[in-house]
Scaffold this motif. Structure first.
Motif, PDB file in Angstrom:
ATOM      1  N   ARG A  38       1.247 -28.774   2.281  1.00 42.00           N
ATOM      2  CA  ARG A  38       0.034 -28.789   3.092  1.00 42.00           C
ATOM      3  C   ARG A  38       0.196 -27.776   4.219  1.00 42.00           C
ATOM      4  NH1 ARG A  38      -0.045 -33.441   7.625  1.00 42.00           N
ATOM      5  NH2 ARG A  38      -1.026 -31.665   8.649  1.00 42.00           N
ATOM      6  N   ASP A  39      -0.901 -27.576   4.972  1.00 39.39           N
ATOM      7  CA  ASP A  39      -0.878 -26.727   6.162  1.00 39.39           C
ATOM      8  C   ASP A  39      -0.706 -27.584   7.408  1.00 39.39           C
ATOM      9  OD1 ASP A  39      -1.289 -24.414   4.707  1.00 39.39           O
ATOM     10  OD2 ASP A  39      -3.466 -24.438   4.977  1.00 39.39           O
ATOM     11  N   TYR A  40       0.036 -27.038   8.386  1.00 36.56           N
ATOM     12  CA  TYR A  40       0.239 -27.693   9.670  1.00 36.56           C
ATOM     13  C   TYR A  40      -0.204 -26.746  10.780  1.00 36.56           C
ATOM     14  CZ  TYR A  40       3.390 -30.820   7.090  1.00 36.56           C
ATOM     15  OH  TYR A  40       3.926 -31.711   6.199  1.00 36.56           O
ATOM     16  N   PRO A  41      -1.314 -26.992  11.424  1.00 40.95           N
ATOM     17  CA  PRO A  41      -1.677 -26.188  12.598  1.00 40.95           C
ATOM     18  C   PRO A  41      -0.666 -26.446  13.712  1.00 40.95           C
ATOM     19  CG  PRO A  41      -3.571 -27.405  11.753  1.00 40.95           C
ATOM     20  CD  PRO A  41      -2.359 -27.971  11.085  1.00 40.95           C
ATOM     21  N   VAL A  42      -0.182 -25.382  14.312  1.00 38.49           N
ATOM     22  CA  VAL A  42       0.766 -25.510  15.411  1.00 38.49           C
ATOM     23  C   VAL A  42       0.253 -24.716  16.604  1.00 38.49           C
ATOM     24  CG1 VAL A  42       2.754 -25.999  13.957  1.00 38.49           C
ATOM     25  CG2 VAL A  42       2.169 -23.635  14.446  1.00 38.49           C
ATOM     26  N   ALA A  43       1.071 -24.542  17.611  1.00 42.17           N
ATOM     27  CA  ALA A  43       0.620 -23.959  18.872  1.00 42.17           C
ATOM     28  C   ALA A  43       0.089 -22.550  18.696  1.00 42.17           C
ATOM     29  CB  ALA A  43       1.774 -23.962  19.873  1.00 42.17           C
ATOM     30  N   LYS A  44      -0.833 -22.169  19.575  1.00 46.75           N
ATOM     31  CA  LYS A  44      -1.387 -20.819  19.664  1.00 46.75           C
ATOM     32  C   LYS A  44      -2.083 -20.392  18.376  1.00 46.75           C
ATOM     33  CE  LYS A  44       2.005 -19.291  23.070  1.00 46.75           C
ATOM     34  NZ  LYS A  44       3.046 -18.290  23.417  1.00 46.75           N
ATOM     35  N   GLY A  45      -2.601 -21.342  17.639  1.00 44.97           N
ATOM     36  CA  GLY A  45      -3.353 -21.022  16.441  1.00 44.97           C
ATOM     37  C   GLY A  45      -2.533 -20.719  15.215  1.00 44.97           C
ATOM     38  N   PHE A  46      -1.202 -20.819  15.292  1.00 47.57           N
ATOM     39  CA  PHE A  46      -0.358 -20.579  14.131  1.00 47.57           C
ATOM     40  C   PHE A  46      -0.512 -21.738  13.151  1.00 47.57           C
ATOM     41  CE2 PHE A  46       2.850 -18.337  17.125  1.00 47.57           C
ATOM     42  CZ  PHE A  46       2.022 -17.226  17.183  1.00 47.57           C
ATOM     43  N   VAL A  47      -0.339 -21.432  11.883  1.00 44.73           N
ATOM     44  CA  VAL A  47      -0.315 -22.446  10.840  1.00 44.73           C
ATOM     45  C   VAL A  47       0.978 -22.293  10.056  1.00 44.73           C
ATOM     46  CG1 VAL A  47      -1.398 -23.281   8.713  1.00 44.73           C
ATOM     47  CG2 VAL A  47      -2.825 -22.574  10.642  1.00 44.73           C
ATOM     48  N   LEU A  48       1.723 -23.389   9.902  1.00 44.62           N
ATOM     49  CA  LEU A  48       2.888 -23.409   9.026  1.00 44.62           C
ATOM     50  C   LEU A  48       2.484 -24.061   7.719  1.00 44.62           C
ATOM     51  CD1 LEU A  48       5.751 -24.501  11.467  1.00 44.62           C
ATOM     52  CD2 LEU A  48       5.022 -22.183  10.836  1.00 44.62           C
ATOM     53  N   THR A  49       2.829 -23.416   6.605  1.00 41.91           N
ATOM     54  CA  THR A  49       2.392 -23.884   5.295  1.00 41.91           C
ATOM     55  C   THR A  49       3.588 -24.335   4.476  1.00 41.91           C
ATOM     56  OG1 THR A  49       0.497 -22.387   5.291  1.00 41.91           O
ATOM     57  CG2 THR A  49       1.219 -23.254   3.161  1.00 41.91           C
ATOM     58  N   LYS A  50       3.573 -25.606   4.104  1.00 38.77           N
ATOM     59  CA  LYS A  50       4.586 -26.135   3.198  1.00 38.77           C
ATOM     60  C   LYS A  50       4.131 -25.864   1.769  1.00 38.77           C
ATOM     61  CE  LYS A  50       7.461 -30.163   2.293  1.00 38.77           C
ATOM     62  NZ  LYS A  50       7.783 -31.560   2.683  1.00 38.77           N
ATOM     63  N   THR A  51       5.006 -25.269   0.964  1.00 35.57           N
ATOM     64  CA  THR A  51       4.615 -24.800  -0.364  1.00 35.57           C
ATOM     65  C   THR A  51       5.196 -25.607  -1.513  1.00 35.57           C
ATOM     66  OG1 THR A  51       6.456 -23.235  -0.411  1.00 35.57           O
ATOM     67  CG2 THR A  51       4.359 -22.444   0.495  1.00 35.57           C
TER      68      THR A  51
END
Length: 254
Positions: A38-51
């Motif tokens: 899934r996608d995880y929105p994080v600080a400053k508009g970044f998104v971390l994506t688990k694949t």
């Protein structure tokens, strides 16, 4: 995923930073991440994506004696399912700030502090918090406090878990105090985000090979090298880097 065993230390990489370590009859779990991709929105508009999904669910692991949590503030080190697991574990060792935020059975350690755990055979395992630098110099106000871990016992080989560390100077500190180590679990995927203009947030493959040399490690088990889009290097890059360094025989992975 890989299953790596020796006569005294069993290591199973479950994906991302999550590793099951058997040591002195105790089961240790690093940075639990068990969510589906899934996608995880994080600080400053970044998104971390688990694949990729983990190789096993928490219920398939058996009893966990302690979680070794390098830090709690980033979802690629502690996700929702990982947080839920903490309530079923008798002890979570993490940063001082992380322990305050998590509460429950979490215990905070500063780098250099130790805790002793009773073994089923009557001996003890010492867990010492190791320093970690989650990015370039000066990163701490942005990336937060992070620690690694060193496992020692009088009759067992030394195990080092790097946590999210990008600094070879930090590795030298660990080697000076604990080296040579038998097994090094290195977070080795060359994590990068737009933060710090894409500078390394963890070791890449070349630095992992150099870390193995610095530590005098007999065995290196790479973690934090698959399952997330911001991990820029994987097993292929690790194999090449260790081969070029003449250390291919120290790298252990499926």
């Amino acid at each position: 995923m890989s299953d790596v065993t020796s006569s005294q230390v069993a290591v199973r990489v479950l994906g991302g930073p999550t590793v099951l370590i058997g040591y002195g009859g105790l089961a240790f779990l690093t940075d639990p991440t068990f969510d589906a991709p899934r996608d995880y929105p994080v600080a400053k508009g970044f998104v971390l994506t688990k694949t990729a999904a983990p190789a096993a669910a928490p219920g398939e692991l058996g009893p966990i004696d302690a979680v070794l949590l390098s830090h709690d503030e980033h979802p690629d080190n502690l996700d929702g399912s990982g947080r839920a697991l903490l309530s079923d574990v008798p002890l979570t060792l993490t940063t001082r700030g992380g322990a305050d935020r998590l509460g429950g059975t979490a215990r905070g350690l500063a780098a250099g502090e130790s805790v002793e755990l009773e073994r089923p055979d009557g001996g003890r395992v010492t867990v010492t918090a190791a320093p970690a630098q989650h990015g370039p110099e000066g990163c701490e106000p942005f990336t937060g406090e992070v620690i690694g871990f060193v496992l020692t016992a009088t009759d067992l080989p030394t195990v080092y878990v790097s946590g999210d560390n990008a600094s070879l100077d930090v590795v030298r500190e660990v080697a000076d105090r604990f080296g040579p180590v038998d097994t090094a679990v290195l977070f080795a995927g060359g994590a990068r985000t737009p933060l710090f203009d894409g500078a390394l947030l963890t070791l890449d493959s070349e630095r992992s090979a150099e870390a193995a040399r610095i530590l005098g490690a007999r065995r290196v088990v790479p973690a934090h090298a698959d399952g997330w889009a911001h991990f820029t290097e994987g097993h292929g890059e690790l194999e090449r880097a260790f081969a070029e360094a003449g250390l291919a025989d120290r790298l252990s992975m499926a």
